[in-house]
Design an enzyme around this catalytic site. Structure first.
Site, PDB file in Angstrom:
ATOM      1  N   LYS A 173      39.137  40.089  45.666  1.00  0.00           N
ATOM      2  CA  LYS A 173      40.091  40.364  44.583  1.00  0.00           C
ATOM      3  C   LYS A 173      41.297  40.996  45.252  1.00  0.00           C
ATOM      4  O   LYS A 173      41.760  42.069  44.884  1.00  0.00           O
ATOM      5  CB  LYS A 173      39.456  41.299  43.541  1.00  0.00           C
ATOM      6  CG  LYS A 173      40.217  41.421  42.244  1.00  0.00           C
ATOM      7  CD  LYS A 173      40.325  40.142  41.441  1.00  0.00           C
ATOM      8  CE  LYS A 173      41.303  40.313  40.294  1.00  0.00           C
ATOM      9  NZ  LYS A 173      41.649  39.052  39.620  1.00  0.00           N
ATOM     10  N   ASP A 222      24.205  39.840  37.410  1.00  0.00           N
ATOM     11  CA  ASP A 222      23.780  39.852  36.004  1.00  0.00           C
ATOM     12  C   ASP A 222      24.280  38.602  35.287  1.00  0.00           C
ATOM     13  O   ASP A 222      23.565  37.998  34.481  1.00  0.00           O
ATOM     14  CB  ASP A 222      24.312  41.101  35.273  1.00  0.00           C
ATOM     15  CG  ASP A 222      23.333  42.261  35.324  1.00  0.00           C
ATOM     16  OD1 ASP A 222      22.653  42.406  36.363  1.00  0.00           O
ATOM     17  OD2 ASP A 222      23.247  43.016  34.339  1.00  0.00           O
ATOM     18  N   ASP A 239      36.903  36.942  39.621  1.00  0.00           N
ATOM     19  CA  ASP A 239      36.971  36.433  38.241  1.00  0.00           C
ATOM     20  C   ASP A 239      36.830  34.911  38.214  1.00  0.00           C
ATOM     21  O   ASP A 239      36.094  34.348  37.391  1.00  0.00           O
ATOM     22  CB  ASP A 239      38.258  36.911  37.530  1.00  0.00           C
ATOM     23  CG  ASP A 239      39.496  36.859  38.412  1.00  0.00           C
ATOM     24  OD1 ASP A 239      39.381  36.511  39.610  1.00  0.00           O
ATOM     25  OD2 ASP A 239      40.599  37.152  37.900  1.00  0.00           O
ATOM     26  N   TYR A 261      30.852  51.982  44.801  1.00  0.00           N
ATOM     27  CA  TYR A 261      29.930  52.999  44.321  1.00  0.00           C
ATOM     28  C   TYR A 261      29.939  54.173  45.297  1.00  0.00           C
ATOM     29  O   TYR A 261      29.153  54.224  46.232  1.00  0.00           O
ATOM     30  CB  TYR A 261      28.518  52.425  44.153  1.00  0.00           C
ATOM     31  CG  TYR A 261      28.433  51.362  43.065  1.00  0.00           C
ATOM     32  CD1 TYR A 261      29.545  51.066  42.280  1.00  0.00           C
ATOM     33  CD2 TYR A 261      27.260  50.670  42.819  1.00  0.00           C
ATOM     34  CE1 TYR A 261      29.479  50.108  41.286  1.00  0.00           C
ATOM     35  CE2 TYR A 261      27.196  49.709  41.815  1.00  0.00           C
ATOM     36  CZ  TYR A 261      28.309  49.430  41.056  1.00  0.00           C
ATOM     37  OH  TYR A 261      28.241  48.475  40.073  1.00  0.00           O
TER      38      TYR A 261
END
Ligand code: NAI
Ligand code: MG
Length: 353
Positions: A183, A244, A216, A133
């Protein structure tokens, strides 16, 4: 009697309703808190052209903590509400930790049927000030065939070390297991760097069992084997998405709290539910206030009011387990106020006030 000065920013939509209930519950366990409300919101943006006044940060700086509802409403683009209020506050106040406990509460049903409160108790530590971000980047050659967009990520040594160290400290207070979200196969610069810092900080905590998983696969692990997870540390984007997902797995966004923590304590920390302003149910009085009430319990814990925090937590668990008052997201017919009032009443009894 406490003498805490706490700012509230109820914001938009259901943020207003659930914040009122959280304030009620805090008053029940800790009388005498001095509340100051700020009406900064998308409504204010439409009136004045700004989510908060130019000196908003200064106005909040002297408070002991901030309780935030949610900001965002149809008609105001989401990047305006986020970058006009939430992100500047998180950064100005050094709230580099975003702490997101994920528990299956008693009496609530997980999307993973058959799991109990013992199987699912995870703490997500999300980096809250840099990472993916970032404002670096831009649109180049706009409107031309060679148009392209760049969105840069920022991973600093200081930023990675402090969040990873914070996560190791939390793991030490829990079951001493820490999983890092990576990742490194896809993000070939930032994630190997994050991994190398994780490995180096890990040498300071030989008593904590560590794992590194691609984000993932970790998402799948949360669904398939939540019992293997204790504390998870992730970058800003990964922590956001995982929390979330984890909240959904425990039975919905109406139950998931979050804290933006300044561990140094030299500026206020800020507490909020994971959910947003829920325009689809705003104004109906049926939002579940539990997430915001648990966020207020995290605030009490951070202020050092352990007993008050524990009373709120227990009140939430007992009322949910009894199941007499439930909002529609928990298959009940109760209102926001009814559930908030029941929790406040029980918390008062438990706190002995
Ligand atoms: P949302 O979290 O507001 O709603 C997602 C779904 O969950 C909706 O169906 C809603 O009804 C349900 N839900 C959420 N909280 C609930 C509660 N307490 N009780 C019962 N049901 C609940 O996310 P959405 O719809 O993506 O975003 C709505 C607005 O909120 C947007 O403007 C967004 O930018 C903003 N937002 C703000 C956040 C913040 O202030 N920290 C965080 C997330 C979104
Ligand atoms: Mg989010």
């Amino acid at each position: 009697m406490s003498t805490y000065r706490i700012a509230t920013i109820p914001g938009d939509g259901i943020g207003v309703d659930v914040t009122a209930e959280a304030v009620k519950v805090v008053d029940a366990v800790l009388p005498g808190v001095e509340w100051t409300e700020f009406d900064w919101s998308c409504e204010q943006y439409l009136r004045t052209g700004a989510m908060m006044p130019p000196d908003g940060v200064r106005q909040l700086a002297g408070f002991d903590a901030i309780l935030l509802g949610a900001v965002g409403f149809p008609g105001v683009p989401d990047h305006i509400s986020l970058w006009g209020l939430l992100i500047p506050l998180r950064r100005a106040f050094g709230q580099y930790v975003n702490l997101r406990p994920v528990r299956l509460l008693p009496g609530t049903e997980s999307a993973l049927r058959g799991r109990t409160a013992d199987d699912l108790d995870i703490l997500i530590v999300r980096e809250n000030s840099e990472g993916e971000y970032s404002e670096l980047g831009g649109t180049h050659n706009p409107g031309r065939p060679e148009e392209f967009v760049l969105q840069e990520s920022v991973f600093t040594r200081v930023g990675c070390e402090r969040i990873i160290r914070y996560a190791f400290e939390r793991a030490r207070e829990r079951h001493r297991r820490l999983c890092s979200a990576t990742k490194s196969n896809g993000l070939i610069h930032s994630m190997p760097y994050w991994d190398s810092i994780f490995e180096s900080v890990a040498t300071e905590y030989p008593d904590v069992e560590t794992r590194q998983m691609h984000v993932d696969a970790l998402a799948a692990e949360i669904v398939l084997h939540p019992e293997r997870l204790d504390v998870i540390v992730g970058s800003n984007l990964f922590g956001d998405i995982l929390s979330d997902l984890a909240a959904a797995v425990t039975g919905g966004l109406g139950l998931a709290p979050s804290g933006n923590i300044n561990p140094a304590g030299d500026a206020p920390s800020m507490f909020e539910a994971v959910h947003g302003s829920a325009p689809d149910i705003a104004g109906q009085g049926i939002a579940n206030p539990v997430a915001q009430i648990l966020a207020a319990a995290m605030m009490l814990e951070q202020l050092g009011e352990r007993d008050a925090a524990a009373a709120v937590d227990r009140a939430v668990c007992e009322i949910l387990a009894e199941g007499d008052v439930r909002t529609p997201d928990l298959d009940g017919t109760g209102t926001t106020t009814e559930l908030g009032t029941a929790i406040a009443k029980r918390a008062t009894e438990l706190a002995g006030n």
